[in-house]
Design an enzyme around this catalytic site. Structure first.
Site, PDB file in Angstrom:
ATOM      1  N   HIS A  63       0.845  -1.191   0.000  1.00  0.00           N
ATOM      2  CA  HIS A  63       0.000   0.000   0.000  1.00  0.00           C
ATOM      3  C   HIS A  63       0.876   1.236   0.000  1.00  0.00           C
ATOM      4  CE1 HIS A  63       0.956  -0.519   4.235  1.00  0.00           C
ATOM      5  NE2 HIS A  63       0.307   0.569   4.604  1.00  0.00           N
ATOM      6  N   HIS A  65       1.229   3.864   2.064  1.00  0.00           N
ATOM      7  CA  HIS A  65       1.785   4.579   3.215  1.00  0.00           C
ATOM      8  C   HIS A  65       3.305   4.572   3.029  1.00  0.00           C
ATOM      9  CE1 HIS A  65      -1.969   3.953   5.960  1.00  0.00           C
ATOM     10  NE2 HIS A  65      -1.996   5.119   5.338  1.00  0.00           N
ATOM     11  N   ASP A  67       5.984   4.319   4.692  1.00  0.00           N
ATOM     12  CA  ASP A  67       6.931   3.342   5.263  1.00  0.00           C
ATOM     13  C   ASP A  67       6.987   2.049   4.448  1.00  0.00           C
ATOM     14  OD1 ASP A  67       4.255   3.202   6.360  1.00  0.00           O
ATOM     15  OD2 ASP A  67       4.940   1.674   7.770  1.00  0.00           O
ATOM     16  N   HIS A 143      -7.220  -1.924   6.055  1.00  0.00           N
ATOM     17  CA  HIS A 143      -6.312  -0.891   6.535  1.00  0.00           C
ATOM     18  C   HIS A 143      -6.919   0.467   6.183  1.00  0.00           C
ATOM     19  CE1 HIS A 143      -2.554   0.410   8.126  1.00  0.00           C
ATOM     20  NE2 HIS A 143      -2.013   0.807   6.993  1.00  0.00           N
ATOM     21  N   HIS A 271       6.558  -5.123  11.839  1.00  0.00           N
ATOM     22  CA  HIS A 271       5.903  -3.818  11.770  1.00  0.00           C
ATOM     23  C   HIS A 271       5.637  -3.267  13.168  1.00  0.00           C
ATOM     24  CE1 HIS A 271       2.921  -0.731  10.512  1.00  0.00           C
ATOM     25  NE2 HIS A 271       3.627  -0.730   9.399  1.00  0.00           N
TER      26      HIS A 271
HETATM   27 ZN   LIG Z   1       3.107   0.508   7.782  1.00  0.00          ZN
HETATM   28 ZN   LIG Z   2      -0.027   1.435   6.583  1.00  0.00          ZN
END
Ligand SMILES: [Zn+2]
Ligand SMILES: [Zn+2]
Length: 305
Positions: A63, A65, A67, A143, A271
């Site tokens: 995805h 995001h 990070d 998410h 994570h």
């Molecule tokens: Zn993440």
């Molecule tokens: Zn995320």
């Protein structure tokens, strides 16, 4: 047995801390390599862990995001500067193509190797990639933004013929394909030798599932049922379950519950939130629910047996 495993390059959540870096990992199967997620600094981490940066032909992004993808332009540009000519494929949710094009537009640079971005619909589970040795399916996750996990399945192999039996029964080359396809062998005297005596049986295909980032999400259970290795995000300890639910992340006990319900063989937690220096409690809480669990260590390779 063919070597199949995953090397963890990054295990931190959005704010990197305590030497842990953002999400990225390399799956290897025999001589092939696949990158899952590409957090900031992924290229540096690969060279740090002696993984050839150029060995990657497919990148799977969960995805958008930061990070999970801020290292993507780094790796794409490194390939450009290294004179890469082999095609590169990137799989992930909508937006990746735009992000890459915008970067190239403003840096006034040109891509010098074939790059294909495959847009994944994160709401539907599909087989999204296959080659001779492995296939990859996406796993719809829950998410804050469209997110998909990935399931790696080794392809069924044809059974191997036992070499000694070829000599013992004087098996001609032209019969070998039939035997590999399951046929018995009849020699010149009319003696039938059963296929089971001549071959080593095929083992059940091994599977690796990557599920990050996600809230506790039971609809993934059928897809990850019985996998040999599950990487599941574990951003928080169990006392932060409200926070986990609020931000669409999981606690270590929720990850362990998913592992139990899916009958997986081994669970890797990753994570981790920057609030935890030590991960000991993370493992202690999870092990109460699912015994075969590890908190991942960066640089470590987990072999799938
Ligand atoms: Zn993440
Ligand atoms: Zn995320």
């Amino acid at each position: 047995m063919i070597d199949f495993g995953v090397t963890i390059l990054g295990s931190s959540s959005a704010v990197a801390a305590f030497g842990r870096r953002p999400s990225s990992q390399v799956v290897h199967y025999d001589q092939t390599r696949y990158l899952i997620d590409c957090g900031e600094g992924t290229v540096f981490r690969m060279s740090e862990y002696d993984i050839k940066v150029g060995s990657i032909n497919q990148i799977f992004i969960s995805h958008l995001h930061g990070d999970h993808y801020y290292g993507l332009m780094g790796i794409i540009s490194t390939y450009n500067l290294n004179g890469r000519t082999e095609p590169l494929e990137i799989f992930g949710p909508d937006g990746i193509q735009d992000i890459i094009e915008m970067n190239f537009r403003y840096s006034k640079s040109t891509l010098r190797y074939p790059l294909t971005v495959h847009k994944i619909d994160p709401t539907i589970a599909l087989k999204i990639f296959e080659n001779d040795v492995i296939e990859v399916h996406n796993i719809p996750l829950r998410h804050g933004i469209p997110t998909t996990g990935y399931l790696f399945i080794e392809k069924s192999r044809t059974p191997k013929i036992i070499k000694e039996k070829i000599l013992e029964y004087n098996i001609p080359v032209e019969s070998i394909i039939d035997i590999k396809n399951g046929a018995d062998f009849t020699n010149t005297d009319g003696q039938v030798i059963s296929n089971t005596e001549l071959t080593i049986p095929i083992s059940t295909p091994r599977k690796y599932a990557y599920c990050s980032d996600t809230a506790y999400h039971e609809p993934i259970l059928p897809m990850i049922e019985g996998v040999d290795l599950l990487y599941h995000e574990s951003t928080y300890l169990s006392n932060e379950v409200d926070k986990a639910n609020q931000y669409f992340h999981s606690t270590c006990t929720q990850a362990a519950t998913i592992a139990t319900k899916a009958n997986v063989k081994k669970l890797l937690l990753g994570h981790f939130s920057s609030r935890y220096k030590s991960l000991d409690l993370m493992k202690e809480e999870a092990i109460e629910i699912f015994e075969n669990v590890d908190v991942v260590e960066e640089g470590k390779t987990y072999i799938i047996v």
